[in-house]
Write an enzyme that holds these catalytic residues in place. Structure first.
Site, PDB file in Angstrom:
ATOM      1  N   HIS A 107       0.830  -1.200   0.000  1.00 55.95           N
ATOM      2  CA  HIS A 107       0.000   0.000   0.000  1.00 55.95           C
ATOM      3  C   HIS A 107       0.869   1.257   0.000  1.00 55.95           C
ATOM      4  O   HIS A 107       0.634   2.198  -0.750  1.00 55.95           O
ATOM      5  CB  HIS A 107      -0.908  -0.039   1.234  1.00 55.95           C
ATOM      6  CG  HIS A 107      -2.051   0.897   1.104  1.00 55.95           C
ATOM      7  ND1 HIS A 107      -2.039   2.138   1.697  1.00 55.95           N
ATOM      8  CD2 HIS A 107      -3.197   0.800   0.416  1.00 55.95           C
ATOM      9  CE1 HIS A 107      -3.154   2.761   1.384  1.00 55.95           C
ATOM     10  NE2 HIS A 107      -3.888   1.964   0.616  1.00 55.95           N
TER      11      HIS A 107
ATOM     12  N   ARG B 183       1.328 -19.434 -22.359  1.00 62.08           N
ATOM     13  CA  ARG B 183       2.752 -19.117 -22.257  1.00 62.08           C
ATOM     14  C   ARG B 183       3.611 -20.388 -22.336  1.00 62.08           C
ATOM     15  O   ARG B 183       4.697 -20.379 -22.874  1.00 62.08           O
ATOM     16  CB  ARG B 183       3.006 -18.429 -20.913  1.00 62.08           C
ATOM     17  CG  ARG B 183       4.102 -17.399 -20.998  1.00 62.08           C
ATOM     18  CD  ARG B 183       4.093 -16.511 -19.790  1.00 62.08           C
ATOM     19  NE  ARG B 183       4.841 -17.089 -18.701  1.00 62.08           N
ATOM     20  CZ  ARG B 183       4.494 -16.986 -17.434  1.00 62.08           C
ATOM     21  NH1 ARG B 183       3.362 -16.378 -17.094  1.00 62.08           N
ATOM     22  NH2 ARG B 183       5.242 -17.492 -16.498  1.00 62.08           N
TER      23      ARG B 183
ATOM     24  N   ARG C 282       8.068 -20.194  -8.780  1.00 58.61           N
ATOM     25  CA  ARG C 282       8.124 -20.462 -10.211  1.00 58.61           C
ATOM     26  C   ARG C 282       9.064 -21.631 -10.431  1.00 58.61           C
ATOM     27  O   ARG C 282      10.096 -21.725  -9.781  1.00 58.61           O
ATOM     28  CB  ARG C 282       8.646 -19.231 -10.971  1.00 58.61           C
ATOM     29  CG  ARG C 282       7.583 -18.155 -11.093  1.00 58.61           C
ATOM     30  CD  ARG C 282       8.152 -16.883 -11.607  1.00 58.61           C
ATOM     31  NE  ARG C 282       9.130 -16.345 -10.673  1.00 58.61           N
ATOM     32  CZ  ARG C 282       9.974 -15.382 -10.981  1.00 58.61           C
ATOM     33  NH1 ARG C 282       9.983 -14.866 -12.169  1.00 58.61           N
ATOM     34  NH2 ARG C 282      10.818 -14.952 -10.079  1.00 58.61           N
TER      35      ARG C 282
ATOM     36  N   GLY D  67       0.281 -15.397  -9.812  1.00 56.34           N
ATOM     37  CA  GLY D  67      -0.991 -15.677 -10.494  1.00 56.34           C
ATOM     38  C   GLY D  67      -1.767 -16.848  -9.929  1.00 56.34           C
ATOM     39  O   GLY D  67      -2.931 -16.712  -9.538  1.00 56.34           O
TER      40      GLY D  67
END
Ligand code: ATP
Ligand code: MG
Length: 460
Positions: A244, A361, A407, A422
């Site tokens: 934030h 992808r 990942r 994601g």
């Protein structure tokens, strides 16, 4: 059956109780009944001598037939029969095995009772002296089979009592083991809930007024859960606060960048565009982080509405297909059943879009991404599958790809690689809608990854 603590405790208790009951019964019979082993022996010998003397008297006074008559009631009543020997000759005329003859011979030379066991039959021999000091050997032949028969003829009330004690001991041990293991079961279910992400899971309030080692353990568990809860909550809050706070300087940076664009000449435009792209990425990352922390704390200000899942997926597929053409790929619906879910359209869109974009992808050039929606009316579930034709993910990584920032090693090197948030966001959104996500490798048709979203639905 699994060897649970419950079964172990139950069996041990039961074994103990049965042993104790058995031991107490033996002690009571021996001591309270008043007769010890030696006393029984003395009585048995006396009884043998008396019967022997009677048999000898009957034989001497009334002869062989009377002796046979004397032996008969024994045979009728019980498994026992009697024999009377003079020397090694049996006086009722019965033929006996060689070993019995030896026993008789031995008994004639000693004062006490002697025994011989042949299979299930036991012979007890004792010397008796008749008139004119004539020596006889009195033998009782008992058959053990008969004792089992006697056991089966035990009075009904004794059998009922034994069965009642048996049933009572089973019930008692069951109740005892159940009460001991109930706290363990509660502890286990709380641990299970904690492991599944319910950080509010506590045990002590469910144990009632216990004050033992198990309640200490429960207290320790609750303290541990409290601490984990605090740590995780503060970590999430820190992440949300940082994200934030980063937003405002980033917004000011973008404005300054626009001004620079206007005022700077051609030579610096390339570098400025690069800075702009990075600002944009940073902004996206912060946006994703904020989304993640919002979904994790299950805060959503929007109310669920009916969403036509099939139309939503169709639109996403059309858009993705448009992009896919540049790589010679296609995104297509292979099965589509109409179904509607109750949810927040924007959230559902971003959850599904991430899965389709990932597939696009990672699918190999010139291959297709296949999307299907099926409805399972009996369970009211919609199943959305997105399958690509890429390399898939190793089995060890299949669960990890749903963790934030995770990942698979080689996709970190890709130029267009994402941030690894994601699927974490997708999973939280689908969980918020009461559904679940899983990934597995396709076994047929050149491999690839299948991501499957299951979500409660209404069939249209
Ligand atoms: N279809 C797929 N085939 C192979 N690997 C995949 C596939 N989908 C996801 N992965 C692996 O899972 C990782 C996490 O995916 P996730 O969508 O969470 O992050 P990302 O796509 O890398 O970044 P982001 O979605 O945040 O832009 C990916 O980096 C990739 O290694
Ligand atoms: Mg992704």
């Amino acid at each position: 059956m699994r060897n649970t603590v419950f079964i172990k405790i139950f069996l041990w208790f039961w074994l103990c109780i049965i042993t104790i009951i058995g031991a107490v019964a033996v002690i009571v019979v021996m001591h309270l009944g008043g007769l010890h082993g030696s006393e029984w022996r003395r009585l048995a010998e006396k009884s043998l001598s008396l019967h022997g003397a009677t048999a000898v008297k009957i034989y001497e006074q009334n002869g062989k037939d009377a002796l046979i008559e004397f032996a008969r009631p024994w045979e009728d009543k019980a498994p026992d029969t009697v024999l009377l020997f003079q020397g090694v000759t049996e006086l009722t005329g019965r033929r006996v095995p060689q070993q019995v003859t030896k026993l008789v011979d031995k008994a004639s030379r000693i004062e006490r009772t002697d025994t011989l066991t042949l299979g299930e039959v036991t012979f007890i021999a004792r010397r008796i002296v008749g008139q004119n000091n004539t020596p006889y050997i009195f033998v009782v032949e008992t058959n053990r089979k008969g004792y089992f028969k006697q056991l089966s003829e035990l009075p009904r009330f004794i059998v009922v009592k034994v069965i009642s004690v048996f049933i009572f001991s089973v019930l008692f041990c069951f109740a005892l083991s159940y009460s001991f293991t109930s706290s363990i079961r509660k502890l286990r279910s709380a641990t299970h809930r904690l492991a599944n992400g319910d950080l509010s899971s506590r045990v002590l309030p469910t144990l009632g007024k216990r004050n033992d080692e198990l309640s200490d353990l429960a207290m320790d568990f609750d303290q541990m859960a409290e601490r984990i809860d605090e740590l995780v909550t503060s970590q999430k809050k820190l992440l949300a606060d940082i994200s934030h706070e980063l937003r405002s300087p980033l917004a000011r940076l973008s404005i300054a960048l626009d001004l620079c664009h206007d005022k700077t000449g051609e030579p610096l435009q390339k570098q400025l565009s690069r800075i702009e792209r990075e600002c944009h990425r940073l902004n996206e990352l912060i946006g994703q982080l904020l989304d993640l922390s919002r979904f994790e704390s299950r805060i959503t200000e929007m109310q669920p509405v009916p969403v036509d899942l099939t139309s939503l997926v169709n639109l996403l597929v059309e858009d993705a297909d448009f992009e896919a053409r540049s790589r010679g790929c296609h995104v297509r619906m292979v099965a589509s059943e109409p179904c509607s879910v109750s949810g927040i359209p924007d959230h559902l869109r971003s959850a599904i879009e991430n899965v389709i974009r990932n597939a696009l992808r990672f699918t190999h050039e010139g291959t297709d991404v296949e999307v299907s929606i099926t409805c399972l009316p009996p369970e009211s579930k919609a199943i959305l599958q997105v399958r690509d034709h890429g390399d898939g993910v190793s089995e060890a990584d299949l669960f990890k790809i749903f963790k934030p920032f995770y990942r698979v090693e080689d996709s970190r090197d890709r130029r267009n690689g994402g941030t690894g948030l994601g699927l974490a966001i997708t999973e939280r959104i689908i969980n918020l809608h009461g559904g679940s996500v899983r990934a597995y490798n396709a076994v047929n048709g050149n491999g690839g990854l299948i991501v499957e979203i299951t979500i409660p639905c209404d069939v249209i």
